[in-house]
Enzyme design. Sequence first.
Site, short mmCIF file in Angstrom:
data_model
loop_
_atom_site.label_atom_id
_atom_site.label_comp_id
_atom_site.label_asym_id
_atom_site.label_seq_id
_atom_site.Cartn_x
_atom_site.Cartn_y
_atom_site.Cartn_z
N GLY A 1 -0.39 -3.74 -19.76
CA GLY A 1 0.31 -2.53 -19.32
C GLY A 1 1.32 -2.21 -20.40
N ASP B 1 11.15 -3.85 -10.36
CA ASP B 1 10.57 -3.29 -11.58
C ASP B 1 11.14 -1.90 -11.89
OD1 ASP B 1 8.86 -5.23 -12.44
OD2 ASP B 1 7.16 -3.86 -12.58
#
Length: 311
Positions: free
Chosen positions: A141, A79
């Site tokens: 998110g 990520d």
Amino acid sequence: TKELLENNIVESLDEIKGVGHRIVQGADKFDKTVVIDERVLETISDLSPLAPLHNPAAVVGIKAFKEFMPNATHTAVFDTAFHQTMPEEAYMYATPYEWYEKYQVRKYGAHGTSHRYVSKKVAEELGKDDLRIIVCHLGNGSSITAVKDGKCVDTSMGFTPLAGVVMGTRSGDIDVSLVPYVMEKEGKSVGEIMDCLNKKSGFLGVSQLSSDSRDIENGIADGNEKCRLAQDKYIRTVVDHIAKYYVLLGGCDVLCFTAGIGENSKSIRAQVVEKLECLGFKLDAEANNVRGEFRKISAEDSSSLIYILPT
Ligand code: AMP
């Protein structure tokens, strides 16, 4: 693995040639996807203090899949990797330098796989590499990234995904001084306050109703003032980051919307772009009337191209 066989997805696990494992924290150790060997696995495990909920679980997952699929190629997709190209002045905090040296305190960012994919895809679509792109990954998110010539130069999430814009249940940027203040007022531990900031803030915290942007939109339609405030605050923080990156990049060739809200909410896209009018951004209202489609939605006389790009 049992279900893959039981549901006849594969006849034998040997048919699976590759497994991609999404890893939350690669820190400065990984700037791209890598094949997992013993050393990589050890490094992912060593980075656990920086992502205590995620990296240890990923290690367990990798080991289990390797055991069942020993002949497949296992890769680790990070990520954080896409954000490793940020310059020092973007990723360093103005905190004591020894925190960085001793404890790796710095900005790492997240959602890197999405930001990489979206910025690459739009560059391919336009047939150009030298682009100034702002990617708005707006989901439960949310994070926003500035991309120059294919490289991330800044991103809104920080040491953890708590930072940046308002989210479904995360506060986004706050003055950290409120942490000890509320701790004392409520007799709570730092862990409990962090839990509030990660899981009970954002849309949910302000609206006192829901973390889901659809519920917030419905609440606004019903005249719920706290829902209105939650969305206004969200839009403000998104616009603040776009404006900041517009200046950082010296302009913007393409603004991209992606993820659950970015792809689906025409109302939020419209409100964000309306606030960017002074920079020349302009939507084509008809083109914007769409969900989950790769599409150009800017007006012909917009200063920048605007795209929806499903991640
Ligand atoms: P994600 O984390 O990318 O799955 O995004 C989740 C967010 O997308 C939630 O806040 C959803 O309410 C929002 N979302 C999904 N579908 C829609 C829709 N049709 N209209 C508005 N928001 C949506």
